[in-house]
Each structure stands twice: as structure tokens, then as C-alpha cells.
Motif scaffolding. Sequence first.
Motif, PDB file in Angstrom:
ATOM      1  N   GLN A  90      -8.663   0.674   8.828  1.00 46.92           N
ATOM      2  CA  GLN A  90     -10.118   0.756   8.655  1.00 46.92           C
ATOM      3  C   GLN A  90     -10.543   2.218   8.711  1.00 46.92           C
ATOM      4  O   GLN A  90     -10.221   2.941   9.635  1.00 46.92           O
TER       5      GLN A  90
ATOM      6  N   ARG B  68      -7.661   3.257   4.617  1.00 45.74           N
ATOM      7  CA  ARG B  68      -7.361   2.576   3.352  1.00 45.74           C
ATOM      8  C   ARG B  68      -8.413   1.534   2.989  1.00 45.74           C
ATOM      9  O   ARG B  68      -8.533   1.164   1.825  1.00 45.74           O
ATOM     10  N   TYR B  69      -9.143   1.039   3.968  1.00 49.10           N
ATOM     11  CA  TYR B  69     -10.129  -0.015   3.717  1.00 49.10           C
ATOM     12  C   TYR B  69     -11.427   0.276   4.459  1.00 49.10           C
ATOM     13  O   TYR B  69     -11.417   0.894   5.521  1.00 49.10           O
ATOM     14  N   VAL B  70     -12.534  -0.185   3.881  1.00 50.52           N
ATOM     15  CA  VAL B  70     -13.876  -0.075   4.465  1.00 50.52           C
ATOM     16  C   VAL B  70     -14.158   1.388   4.843  1.00 50.52           C
ATOM     17  O   VAL B  70     -14.227   1.762   6.010  1.00 50.52           O
TER      18      VAL B  70
ATOM     19  N   ASP C 267      -7.282   1.983  -1.522  1.00 49.33           N
ATOM     20  CA  ASP C 267      -5.933   1.939  -2.059  1.00 49.33           C
ATOM     21  C   ASP C 267      -6.002   1.752  -3.577  1.00 49.33           C
ATOM     22  O   ASP C 267      -5.031   1.984  -4.283  1.00 49.33           O
TER      23      ASP C 267
ATOM     24  N   ASP D 196       0.817  -1.222   0.000  1.00 51.50           N
ATOM     25  CA  ASP D 196       0.000   0.000   0.000  1.00 51.50           C
ATOM     26  C   ASP D 196       0.849   1.270   0.000  1.00 51.50           C
ATOM     27  O   ASP D 196       0.486   2.291   0.588  1.00 51.50           O
TER      28      ASP D 196
ATOM     29  N   ILE E  84      -6.385  -6.564  -6.744  1.00 55.81           N
ATOM     30  CA  ILE E  84      -7.393  -6.776  -5.716  1.00 55.81           C
ATOM     31  C   ILE E  84      -7.671  -8.265  -5.481  1.00 55.81           C
ATOM     32  O   ILE E  84      -8.458  -8.625  -4.608  1.00 55.81           O
TER      33      ILE E  84
ATOM     34  N   ALA F 111     -11.243 -10.211   3.176  1.00 56.96           N
ATOM     35  CA  ALA F 111     -12.373  -9.533   3.809  1.00 56.96           C
ATOM     36  C   ALA F 111     -12.883 -10.335   5.003  1.00 56.96           C
ATOM     37  O   ALA F 111     -13.257  -9.772   6.037  1.00 56.96           O
TER      38      ALA F 111
ATOM     39  N   PHE G 130     -14.730  -1.043  -0.392  1.00 48.13           N
ATOM     40  CA  PHE G 130     -13.901  -2.036   0.289  1.00 48.13           C
ATOM     41  C   PHE G 130     -12.460  -1.550   0.409  1.00 48.13           C
ATOM     42  O   PHE G 130     -11.836  -1.658   1.462  1.00 48.13           O
ATOM     43  N   SER G 131     -11.901  -1.015  -0.674  1.00 47.85           N
ATOM     44  CA  SER G 131     -10.505  -0.579  -0.655  1.00 47.85           C
ATOM     45  C   SER G 131     -10.360   0.759  -1.368  1.00 47.85           C
ATOM     46  O   SER G 131     -10.735   0.892  -2.529  1.00 47.85           O
TER      47      SER G 131
END
Length: 713
Positions: A472, A475-477, A557, A264, A588, A616, A554-555
Motif C-alpha cells: 500500500q 504498488r497499490y492505492v 504496477d 508484480d 487487471i 479491492a 488503484f494499481s
Amino acid sequence: MFNPFKRRTFLQAVVAVAATTTFGCSDDETSATPDGSPYFPQSLASGDPRPDSVVLWVRVEDTARAGQDLPLRLEVSTTEDFSSLVLDKKDLTALAAHDHAVKVKVTGLSSRTTYYYRFSYEQDGQKNTTRIGRTRTAPAAGDDVPVKFAFASCQDFIGRYYNAWQRLLQLDQDLDFIVFLGDYVYETTGDTSFQSADGGRTVRFSEPQAALAQGTGVTAFLAANSLSNYRDLYKTVRTDRQLQAVHERYPFIITWDDHEFSDDCWKDVATYEDGKRDETQLERKHNAEQAFLEFIPLDTAQSAEGVVNVDNEPRFPNTRIYRDFEYGRHLKLLVTDYRSYRPDHLIPEDAYPGAVALDATLLGAALAGQPDAVKQVFQADTFAYVNIDDAAYAQHKQVLQGAYLSQAKAAGLTDAEAAQKVGLWVKGPVALFYVNQVFKAAGFAALQIAAADKPRGLAYAHMGKSALFNIQGSRYVVVKDTFDLFAAVKYQLSAGASEDVFGPDQQAWFNQTLASATNTWKMVVSSTSLSALIWDLRAKSDIYDPTLRQRFYFSVDQWDGFPTKKKVMLNTLKAQGVSNALFLSGDIHASFASVEEGVPTLTAPGITSGSIKELAGLALLGAGYAPGAPVYGYAVTNMEKTLKDSNAGLRFADADSHGFVVVEVKADETLATFHLIPAAEVAKDYSKRDPSELEAKFASHTFRVKNSDIQPA
């Protein structure tokens, strides 16, 4: 009287004859070893094929002459028996300074022609040769010929087997080239958050003391840092026989993603610390680039004929691996670089969840022109904030600072580091939605502040950020709707710099190349996916936590993390009349076919890397959601359905398979076939089994790309 050969003399004669037959040449002065000499542990490879040139690669290893430069010979022929040599270069030198890896650009070749090549190394009068490699040049500009290639990404080595590459070899398709979209190597030796543990498939650094130590206890692992560390990654991965065979069979066109440097990453910045400390690592970035350029058969400097001098290839911040290829009348291929110039993720990993990112003035301007119903949403008490620096809130600020310091030190920061961070973040406008929860949790419920008559703004907590130093909500969710609004404001205020993925030079090349291309198809290689990966949980009444009943990316990035730039880029293509554009992407670890802003995009699964469904699932389990929880069902168990329901442009989704995609480019359409194997098979080595066993595990799905759409074929 006839004097028969002695046994030793007879065997020597047989070996000599066999060697001469194998080489098909008249080098009587030396004998030769069989193909696949142990002096070439990574075999050979070719790349960047053009109508008149190709780059050939090899690495020689002689432990008895460690540290010395080694002589090499290269032969190139139009016939597999090397009876029709077009090049016999006997003066090559494998430099110890480059770990004895050599790239040779061969020019003056004929277009769309198959060539055979091999390297040899003489030691103590013995000629040692590589296996025979095969490569193919591109068709000439304007040639009316179809083009066929495969694309793939993400080949984590640890605990995993390259069954997908084995299947591609089984198919034995007549491919012009293979595009590899990045994550050719993974920089870590066993990060338990995503890598398997298998003693038979590991990476061991020759200089572990030079690596970066990460994690503790059973979760400890090493990340490549020194040049020798990064070289070890490539040397280990390329010992895999399936990968070697694919390189021997087809030329590759390769770009990098994050793991060639650091997970990342952006520019020369890593993200292991999740914002706890500055991770700008210029020397490490240069080491990663050096190894990549030594081991990957590409030519970034557009060299003349002969050995490509890796030392002359540009390095960060002047890196240039973006380039384009012409494949006859029907294909222009643009290979982009997503990592080298892009800015940081829009939400900092160390962002204080309560910090207001858009105050009332900026939020009001962003909402101008929006429907009243949308404006009304942001008038809710959830978006109320106060300026914690006001004298009336002195005690409140003290409590918040104390809570922050406690959390920061628990995360591993020193007293000095925590003090610096608290001064940076716990100040100015803070969201009551977040800080009132802190007051309650800290035992100061009486300090909670009423939302009435307070201004409204958008905080990081409203975008999903719930903790310090966390991926969280950064970068994600990430909450899609608030994030998109925040991104659009930042884009406007920074004149696009906040989402300047390509940087000015690459952007100019991208625009000019697409605008001037007259080929039927303009295909853009992007290491990360353009398919919108959205979980729309707004109408899921069985999810009782209201904070989860939202739309999530979800992402971020991926390209979802630069939503304004993505929309501008795709709509500009349409506005400029760029016909038959198609994006090819990866990273991904899932298979997608979608139409984004009217532009088709295909995403390849990982060759081996943990599937998006697997990752996930681990993330939700870590957040405390059991497999039976409704949110787990929507986001993991039934991920494909959730993604399709949430993105009207998504035509195909497989979130739990490995494989590759074969693309057939024609004058009036492009066909794309996903070849997929269930993720559960990645830990099994099929290379020593009956080929029919592997064949039975694969399924294929073919799609037709035509008229800016993708449909099943």
C-alpha cells in the motif's frame, strides 16, 4: 465349408479397419489408438501464424521410457481427413532435456489457409496419435480482408474453471487467432491472498522441496522456483479440456506478464518480500523462461523450417519475445513485453514513509509554472520537513531509529538486516507529518517538531506510504497527484530511465514499426492495462478521514505506475500521425474501454483470476474498512461508477466479471464485443452441464472504435 471368425480375431479386424479410416493414410505396418492418446496429456497447440508459416506444439509422455528421447511424427494437411498432406515429417525427436515438449515451425504454407495437423508416437508397434488440431495462416500483406480475433488474459487454475473458454468454443466463431495477454500460468500453489482453495483444481509440484516456501501456518504456500516447478504449472493447466480444445481450434499469439515468473515482478526481481530483502533471482527467471519457451507455441528466434531449438532462444537480459504480425491491409499487430526490461516500481516497497523524496529545491522546480493555487497547497504544514541529521535533532533521530528497528524486526528482519535498513532510511530530510506521529505513538509527544519556518518537501507518506515493507502506497492505492509530480521529476532527472518500460531495443522496434506501418489499424498488445484506474474521493464529504479525500491510483504496477512515459508514448503517436492506433491489454482482471490521451484502449477481463472488485474488497477489509464504510462503498461496491466519474475517458467498466473480447477489424471501423460472466460463476464447472446453462450466464457488450474514439455500437 465357411469358417467364421473367432470373436478375438473379429474384434482385432474391426479395430484395424477403424484405425485406418481414422488416419486416412496407408500406414499398414502399425495399428493406431483413437484420437486423444494418453501419451499426449496436454494435447497440441499452434501459434504465431504468419502468411507462410505457423508454429506447432506437442508434448509426449511415456512413463515407461522416462528420461529417454522419444520419436515423433507430424502430419499437416489441407483436409481434415489428411488425404492432402503438405508435410509428413517422420524424423522428429521429443527431447527428454525439454520435458519431451516440441515446437515445430512449418513453412512454405499458403496465406489465409486452414490447415489440419496431428502428431503421432509409435510404441511397441502401436501408433498413438493426438487429436486433430486446426490452425490458420495470416492473409498476405496487402490483402483487403477483414480480420477477426479474440483476446483474453489471466487464467488462474486453482479452484477455478475455464467457463469463459467453454463459452468461446460454444460460439464457434470464425476467428483468425487468439491473443493471450499474459498470466497464462500462476507461479503459486495456493496463495490465500488471491487464490481459491479447491481440492479438485490444484497444482502440485513433483519436486516441492525445490520450490520457494511462502507464508506460514494456514497461509503457507509454495511458489515455483526450479525448472521442474515451472514445467509442472504448464503441464497441469494444459490438462484442462476446455483450454485444450481452444488450442486445438485456434492459433494463439501469446505474451507473458508477471505470473509466468513472479507476481508484480520487474526484470529478474520478485516482490514477495516487499522490500525486506533483495529478491534478484536470475536462475529462477531463467527457469521460468525455459518452461515458457518449451510449452508456448511461439518462435522468438525467427527460426528456419523445422524444430525450434529452445536452447537457442535468447534469455534474460537478452530476452526477446516482442514481435509484430501483419494481417493483410488492415492490421499490424505489435506484441510488446512489459516485464523484461522495465525498472522497479517508482516507490520502493521498503521506503521509509517519512523520507523526503523531493526536497524544497526539487519541489520548487517541479511546481514552477503551476497555478498559484497549486503552489499554495504545498506550503501547508503537512509538507514541512527537517534534516534529522542536524545535531539539534540527535534525540529525535534516536527515537525514530528505535521505532524503525522495532517495526523492522516485527516484520521478520534479523537484527543485522534491520540495522542495515535503518541506516539506509532514517537519515536526512524527514517529513514532520509522519515523524511527529511516530513520536506521539512511541510516547515521546514532547519531541514533536513545529512546522513553522521549516522547508517544504514531498515525502513517501504524502504518496500514500504509511508503513514499512508494504504494497500500500508503493504498488497499490497510491495518491495520484503527488505521485504524478514525483514521477515527472524522476523522469526528468533520469532522462526517462525511471520509466523506461520497454528498454532501448524494444523502444526502437516499437517506434520504427509504428512509424513504418501502412496498415489501416495499428494495434498494440500490452500485458498490463493503459486505462487510468482512479478513485477520486476528494469531494466525498461522508468520508471523515481527510487523508482519504484524495485521488488514488488503484494499481501502479500497471501503466498508471509510469504516468510520464504513458503520456509521452501516447502523445508521440498522435504527433507522428499514427492513425487508428488501438491498445489491447489485460492483467487487471476487469473490463474497460477508454480513450487515454486521445488513443483508444481496450482491457480484457480475466478468464478466471479474481476480479479487481474482489481483490479491492479484500484489501479494504484487511485495512479495517467494513463493507458499510463510505470508502468501501466508493472503492468497491460502486467501483464502476467511481472509476467512470474519475476518468472522463472511460467509456465502459465492469469490475466483477470474467470473459474475453472478440475484435472484428474492418477497413473503416473496429468492433469489440465483451463476452462476460459474473465472477461468482468461476467456481462452478459448467463443462458437464447443459450448454444452455452457461449460455444464459453470459452477457455481451459491443463497442465501435472509430476516429480515435470508442462508443457503444
